[in-house]
Scaffold this motif. Sequence first.
Motif, PDB file in Angstrom:
ATOM      1  N   GLU A 346       0.815  -1.219   0.000  1.00 49.44           N
ATOM      2  CA  GLU A 346       0.000   0.000   0.000  1.00 49.44           C
ATOM      3  C   GLU A 346       0.852   1.275   0.000  1.00 49.44           C
ATOM      4  OE1 GLU A 346      -3.300   0.127  -0.031  1.00 49.44           O
ATOM      5  OE2 GLU A 346      -3.806  -1.975   0.261  1.00 49.44           O
ATOM      6  N   GLY A 347       2.153   1.144  -0.207  1.00 44.40           N
ATOM      7  CA  GLY A 347       3.037   2.304  -0.104  1.00 44.40           C
ATOM      8  C   GLY A 347       2.687   3.433  -1.043  1.00 44.40           C
ATOM      9  N   ASP A 348       2.185   3.126  -2.233  1.00 42.72           N
ATOM     10  CA  ASP A 348       1.817   4.175  -3.181  1.00 42.72           C
ATOM     11  C   ASP A 348       0.305   4.357  -3.268  1.00 42.72           C
ATOM     12  OD1 ASP A 348       1.331   1.738  -4.332  1.00 42.72           O
ATOM     13  OD2 ASP A 348       2.422   2.128  -6.197  1.00 42.72           O
ATOM     14  N   GLU A 349      -0.408   3.860  -2.260  1.00 47.36           N
ATOM     15  CA  GLU A 349      -1.849   4.021  -2.169  1.00 47.36           C
ATOM     16  C   GLU A 349      -2.177   4.983  -1.025  1.00 47.36           C
ATOM     17  OE1 GLU A 349      -3.967   2.748  -4.258  1.00 47.36           O
ATOM     18  OE2 GLU A 349      -2.510   1.525  -5.371  1.00 47.36           O
ATOM     19  N   PRO A 350      -3.419   5.489  -0.977  1.00 49.67           N
ATOM     20  CA  PRO A 350      -3.773   6.438   0.102  1.00 49.67           C
ATOM     21  C   PRO A 350      -3.518   5.900   1.510  1.00 49.67           C
ATOM     22  CG  PRO A 350      -5.434   6.477  -1.620  1.00 49.67           C
ATOM     23  CD  PRO A 350      -4.508   5.358  -1.970  1.00 49.67           C
ATOM     24  N   THR A 370      14.100  -3.100  -4.213  1.00 49.91           N
ATOM     25  CA  THR A 370      14.492  -3.418  -5.581  1.00 49.91           C
ATOM     26  C   THR A 370      15.711  -4.338  -5.534  1.00 49.91           C
ATOM     27  OG1 THR A 370      16.084  -1.609  -5.791  1.00 49.91           O
ATOM     28  CG2 THR A 370      13.768  -1.091  -6.264  1.00 49.91           C
ATOM     29  N   SER A 371      16.135  -4.810  -6.671  1.00 44.98           N
ATOM     30  CA  SER A 371      17.314  -5.686  -6.721  1.00 44.98           C
ATOM     31  C   SER A 371      18.577  -4.951  -6.282  1.00 44.98           C
ATOM     32  CB  SER A 371      17.502  -6.237  -8.138  1.00 44.98           C
ATOM     33  OG  SER A 371      17.668  -5.166  -9.064  1.00 44.98           O
ATOM     34  N   ALA A 372      18.519  -3.616  -6.287  1.00 46.93           N
ATOM     35  CA  ALA A 372      19.665  -2.813  -5.858  1.00 46.93           C
ATOM     36  C   ALA A 372      19.592  -2.451  -4.380  1.00 46.93           C
ATOM     37  CB  ALA A 372      19.749  -1.540  -6.694  1.00 46.93           C
ATOM     38  N   GLY A 373      18.557  -2.911  -3.687  1.00 45.31           N
ATOM     39  CA  GLY A 373      18.440  -2.646  -2.264  1.00 45.31           C
ATOM     40  C   GLY A 373      17.765  -1.336  -1.924  1.00 45.31           C
ATOM     41  N   VAL A 374      17.086  -0.740  -2.896  1.00 44.18           N
ATOM     42  CA  VAL A 374      16.359   0.515  -2.673  1.00 44.18           C
ATOM     43  C   VAL A 374      14.894   0.174  -2.386  1.00 44.18           C
ATOM     44  CG1 VAL A 374      15.666   2.712  -3.699  1.00 44.18           C
ATOM     45  CG2 VAL A 374      17.916   1.733  -4.225  1.00 44.18           C
ATOM     46  N   ASN A 375      14.269   0.943  -1.498  1.00 41.41           N
ATOM     47  CA  ASN A 375      12.877   0.647  -1.187  1.00 41.41           C
ATOM     48  C   ASN A 375      11.986   0.858  -2.407  1.00 41.41           C
ATOM     49  OD1 ASN A 375      13.495   3.541  -0.585  1.00 41.41           O
ATOM     50  ND2 ASN A 375      11.278   3.656  -0.281  1.00 41.41           N
ATOM     51  N   THR A 376      11.038  -0.044  -2.606  1.00 41.98           N
ATOM     52  CA  THR A 376      10.093   0.093  -3.714  1.00 41.98           C
ATOM     53  C   THR A 376       9.006   1.095  -3.325  1.00 41.98           C
ATOM     54  OG1 THR A 376       8.665  -1.680  -2.899  1.00 41.98           O
ATOM     55  CG2 THR A 376      10.484  -2.310  -4.361  1.00 41.98           C
ATOM     56  N   ASN A 377       8.356   1.659  -4.336  1.00 35.63           N
ATOM     57  CA  ASN A 377       7.322   2.641  -4.031  1.00 35.63           C
ATOM     58  C   ASN A 377       6.064   1.997  -3.457  1.00 35.63           C
ATOM     59  OD1 ASN A 377       6.583   1.367  -6.388  1.00 35.63           O
ATOM     60  ND2 ASN A 377       5.880   3.220  -7.427  1.00 35.63           N
ATOM     61  N   PHE A 378       5.876   0.680  -3.690  1.00 37.34           N
ATOM     62  CA  PHE A 378       4.641   0.034  -3.225  1.00 37.34           C
ATOM     63  C   PHE A 378       4.753  -0.549  -1.818  1.00 37.34           C
ATOM     64  CE2 PHE A 378       6.967  -3.232  -5.712  1.00 37.34           C
ATOM     65  CZ  PHE A 378       7.119  -4.216  -4.734  1.00 37.34           C
TER      66      PHE A 378
END
Length: 468
Positions: A346-350, A370-378
């Motif tokens: 729900e990271g990119d949801e209200p 992500t595969s690079a270790g960065v947080n995903t937007n979701f």
Amino acid sequence: MKRLIISTFCILFALSAMAQKEVGFRPFYKYRVYLKDKKASDFSVKHPEKFLSQKSIERRQKQGLKIDESDLPVSRKYLNEVEACGVELLHCSKWNNTVLVQTNDTLLMDKVLNLSCVKSVRKVATYTSPIPKPDPNRKSIVSDEDPKSKSFLEGLQSDLVERQMSNSYKYGNGYNQIKMLNGIALHEQGFRGKGMTIAIIDGGFHNADVIPYFKDVDILGFKDFALKGGDVFGEEEHGTMVLSCIGTNCRGKLIGTAPEASFWLLRSEDGHTEQMVEEDNWCAAIEFADSVGVDVVNTSLGYTVYDEKGDNVKYWEQDGKTRLISISASMAASKGMVLCQSAGNEGDEPWKRIGCPADASDILAVGALTSAGVNTNFSSIGNSYDGRIKPDVCAQGQSCAVIDKYGDLTRASGTSFSSPILCGMVACYWQAHPKLTALEVMDKIRKSGNNAEHPDNVFGYGIPDFMK
């Protein structure tokens, strides 16, 4: 069809009623019945062998955990009284002392509520149309190609050649998702989950019983808590993909994070609706997992919004002590199990925040990177309502290597996959350190995270280093 134009409502309702009458369908309902106590129980904590497996008892003894009243089965006498009211018993939660019942006649619940053993009742599901049945010809869609054949493995002519290959080749498409957790080194020391039992609580394991990739996966058993007489292998591929992240063992294609573990496949989610009853199903499933001696549980399910808006999760409820599913999740460690739980998407949801039971205490709620270790937007963020760090840890959850219901190796994204990827490594780590308690395992995993010195509501304690 929840939003109907008022001017056509009566016509559609009449047509629906006629259709239901033609097929003989009657709407039915499910209720959660809260019982007052366990005074009439036929069991005693002095004789746990009568309601727990030996493996479950030994797991508790090894961790110095007591068997208490919450472990006692729901009173048979009380169940008989409830059933005598004319409702159908589905399953129980002994940890919460509740029973799930089903009926076509809502007036019968007044009789149930008037029983001296009943504290309260709550409607948790409404069904106004028949539940679709699984496709009886499902097996025909799976490829007969054997992942152990020479053509499938393409170039793996011998064990000698296999040993000389780079890890990136041996682990195939799953290389990065285990490398991120420093799990390959653990595998190389011989800790691949052998002797550990993992339960996957999910929405279905479509074709997992016939897909060649799972040919050598040790599936101990399966059970459907969502649909009476349902086929856990007949629909919903979500659990199939989750299983593949952990249990697949096809070198050069995909090696899961615990390829030598044993598995129980448990279905609690009904994909046709989204109703509160799924919390009850989940509670029954994790209690079953406990009773058969499971060590680690993965659940890539989470709840925030239901078909009935009044049942939706409120942020103030996310304290690990309010929602039924979170109460049970918070109890898992006290029974000696480690629960790995997807944080939510729900990271990119209200809503943005974690779902339930990711808010539970004493679990590992897992965010997605992500595969690079960065947080995903979701990936859902924390913290819990009472201020605890959530998610607990993170793992790769974007473009993860999985096996789908057709038996194809593909990619999928979600905390649904970061959780099982981590879950398999938990099993391997616990195999390496069998004297640790569930709480100690989780504590060490959190402390090994690359964000452990400053945990936050996005990464939690970060990416665990399972060799650290």
